[in-house]
Design an enzyme around this catalytic site. Structure first.
Site, mmCIF file in Angstrom:
data_model
loop_
_atom_site.group_PDB
_atom_site.id
_atom_site.type_symbol
_atom_site.label_atom_id
_atom_site.label_comp_id
_atom_site.label_asym_id
_atom_site.label_seq_id
_atom_site.Cartn_x
_atom_site.Cartn_y
_atom_site.Cartn_z
ATOM 1 N N CYS A 54 0.828 -1.194 -0.011
ATOM 2 C CA CYS A 54 -0.074 -0.046 0.066
ATOM 3 C C CYS A 54 0.950 1.235 -0.049
ATOM 4 O O CYS A 54 1.903 1.400 0.436
ATOM 5 C CB CYS A 54 -1.010 0.175 1.177
ATOM 6 S SG CYS A 54 -2.279 -1.371 1.467
ATOM 7 N N CYS A 105 -2.448 -8.371 7.075
ATOM 8 C CA CYS A 105 -2.668 -7.420 5.771
ATOM 9 C C CYS A 105 -4.035 -6.888 5.911
ATOM 10 O O CYS A 105 -4.991 -7.605 5.750
ATOM 11 C CB CYS A 105 -2.278 -8.121 4.485
ATOM 12 S SG CYS A 105 -2.448 -7.258 2.916
ATOM 13 N N GLN A 118 -12.017 -9.712 -10.940
ATOM 14 C CA GLN A 118 -12.021 -8.521 -10.030
ATOM 15 C C GLN A 118 -11.757 -8.565 -8.739
ATOM 16 O O GLN A 118 -12.449 -9.404 -8.208
ATOM 17 C CB GLN A 118 -13.348 -7.561 -10.221
ATOM 18 C CG GLN A 118 -13.527 -7.036 -11.651
ATOM 19 C CD GLN A 118 -12.430 -6.077 -12.279
ATOM 20 O OE1 GLN A 118 -11.731 -5.443 -11.392
ATOM 21 N NE2 GLN A 118 -12.788 -5.413 -13.385
ATOM 22 N N ASP A 175 -13.032 -3.333 -22.149
ATOM 23 C CA ASP A 175 -12.233 -3.263 -20.849
ATOM 24 C C ASP A 175 -11.130 -3.881 -21.103
ATOM 25 O O ASP A 175 -10.550 -4.648 -20.694
ATOM 26 C CB ASP A 175 -13.120 -4.228 -19.582
ATOM 27 C CG ASP A 175 -12.608 -4.121 -18.304
ATOM 28 O OD1 ASP A 175 -11.685 -3.108 -18.078
ATOM 29 O OD2 ASP A 175 -12.946 -4.682 -17.475
ATOM 30 N N CYS A 196 -8.759 0.737 -16.317
ATOM 31 C CA CYS A 196 -8.243 0.632 -15.197
ATOM 32 C C CYS A 196 -6.812 1.510 -15.184
ATOM 33 O O CYS A 196 -6.143 1.664 -14.278
ATOM 34 C CB CYS A 196 -7.537 -0.847 -14.813
ATOM 35 S SG CYS A 196 -6.546 -1.662 -15.929
#
Length: 467
Positions: free
Chosen positions: A94, A170, A298, A396, A423
């Site tokens: 992250c 996590c 996804q 997509d 994305c």
């Protein structure tokens, strides 16, 4: 963490002017240069925010660029928060846990606007990013962990791909997935099984992949290693299977994947099914899907359902229409759209995904789909010969975008409406520029946050042929 190998370290105070495409703060410092004109030192400082003043220690600051962590936050951004994850300062998974979620969403909205503005589109078309309504954590249904050469199991260290951070939690993954990872970690340490050394290409254990369906709660676990599960190793693996099945009633698939390739990714040369079946069931937007270890699905189904809802709303599909779903994958968008139109053709170059899409259509009782394992342009040509001009097209594509050749081919089809799900706002903005010369107008752009605490953002957009 940035590794310091040099005793020559200088300290600078830096103001963070902007954020780069990796989510790190960017600033610069002026360094004395032996009585000559000061030299500008460009710095990337992870875990900082725009407008902050920080001190940094730069090893060997003779180069024009450096990547360093902040030593001290002198002046903090008002949206800075305390990162909840104990591994955040070291882990590279992250990048924005130190930023309030509301500020992250604003940044993602602004990012989409900046990319469109670069390509001369009206930024007023961009709506505010849709974030997660409740908890912007524990959203991932798939995690890939890496074994370190010294017995670690976790994530790559920030800024150091060759070092693995041993983690015990996590926060973006489901808790049960982390618990399964810890069972594997304990087993590997107990038997002193060597992790993979990326420099010398030695060792046994390479990666661990865990999937868990949010809807069905079925779990899949796959260990990627350099040897087959036989001999003495087989008896140790039997113990792991017993530990996992005893601890998780929903563990429906356990596999051992042999990977001797130098490439550092979760691929399999030889798959061994150890327990259950080689897939698990998942559900999204009310449709059932089978997912294998290498199925693209996804990873945040809660937010992915919003993508589907938005695409359906923008497309306004009608029951007499024919539609193309380009880069259709396993049918994530195809199945919901097939219920709305007369016929739907899904095009995808990956044959295994097309086979999965066909199977998923059967599993859901859908019989008006036609799936082709072809590249985008050849697939569209085949549909054009079979149907004539489709009424509706959605695409997509991967992060690299569709590209000019595919976008021009889409435009030449002359469909009334094109729904583009992306994305990567950067490649999205470049792709849709090709549509303008063919009479298409961008009508709306809706960013959706599928990956809180990272730089990534998805968009759903509508282009309409007006000329």
């Amino acid at each position: 963490m940035v590794k310091i190998d040099n005793d020559h370290i200088e300290t600078f105070t830096v103001t963070i002017d902007e954020l780069d495409n990796k989510g790190s703060g960017r600033g610069h410092a002026l360094r004395d240069h032996g009585g000559h004109k000061p030299r500008k030192l460009n710095l990337a400082v992870p875990q900082t925010l725009r407008g902050e003043t920080v001190t940094v220690e730069v090893p060997n600051p003779t180069r024009k660029r450096a990547n360093v962590l902040p030593k001290e936050i002198v002046t903090a951004n008002p949206d800075r928060v305390t990162p909840p994850c104990p591994h955040f300062s070291l882990c590279g998974g992250c990048v924005w846990q130190h930023w309030s979620y509301e500020a992250q969403l604003k940044e993602k909205t602004d990012f989409v606007k900046r990319e469109l503005e670069k390509n001369d589109f009206d930024t007023a078309l961009v709506k505010d990013a849709i974030g997660m309504e409740n908890n912007p954590f524990e959203y991932r249904n798939k995690m890939e962990f890496t074994f370190g050469k010294n017995g670690e199991l976790g994530m790559h260290e920030l800024g150091n791909f060759r070092k693995i951070i041993d983690i015990n939690t996590c926060l973006i993954a489901n808790n049960e997935m982390v618990d399964a990872m810890l069972v594997v970690s304990k087993w590997a340490r107990k038997h002193e099984l060597p992790g993979y050394d990326k420099e010398n290409h030695t060792g046994l254990l390479r990666h661990l992949m865990v999937r868990r369906s949010q809807e069905t709660e079925e779990m899949m676990l796959a260990v990627f290693a350099t040897e087959k599960p036989e001999g003495e190793l087989k008896s140790l693996i039997d113990e792991l299977i017993e530990d996992l099945t005893a601890g998780f009633d929903n563990m429906k698939s356990i596999m051992w994947m042999v990977n001797t390739d130098i490439a550092d990714r979760t691929q399999s040369e030889d798959t061994h099914l150890l327990h259950g079946r080689d897939y698990i069931h998942d559900v999204m937007y009310g449709y059932k899907y089978r997912t294998w270890f290498d199925t693209f699905f996804q990873t945040n189904p809660t937010q992915a359902e919003k993508l589907v809802e938005l695409a359906l709303e923008m497309a306004d599909a009608k029951e007499h229409e024919r539609m193309i779903d380009l880069f259709c994958g396993v049918g994530t968008f195809s199945l919901p759209f097939a219920r709305k139109v007369k016929e739907l053709a899904g095009i995808e170059i990956v044959e295994s995904s097309i086979e999965s899409a066909k199977r998923n259509a059967v599993d859901n009782g859908i019989d008006n789909t036609y799936f082709l394992a072809k590249d985008a342009r050849r697939g569209m040509d085949e549909i054009l010969e079979t149907w004539g001009t489709p009424d509706l097209l959605m695409l997509d594509p991967p992060r690299s975008g569709a590209g000019g050749k595919v976008m021009r081919r889409i435009a030449r089809l002359g469909t009334d409406r094109v729904v583009y799900v992306s994305c990567n706002p950067e490649t999205f903005a470049k792709d849709i520029t090709w549509m303008r010369e063919f009479g298409y107008e961008l009508k709306t752009v809706q960013p959706v946050d599928l990956f809180p605490h990272t730089v990534h953002v998805e968009v759903v957009s509508l282009l309409v042929k007006t000329k």
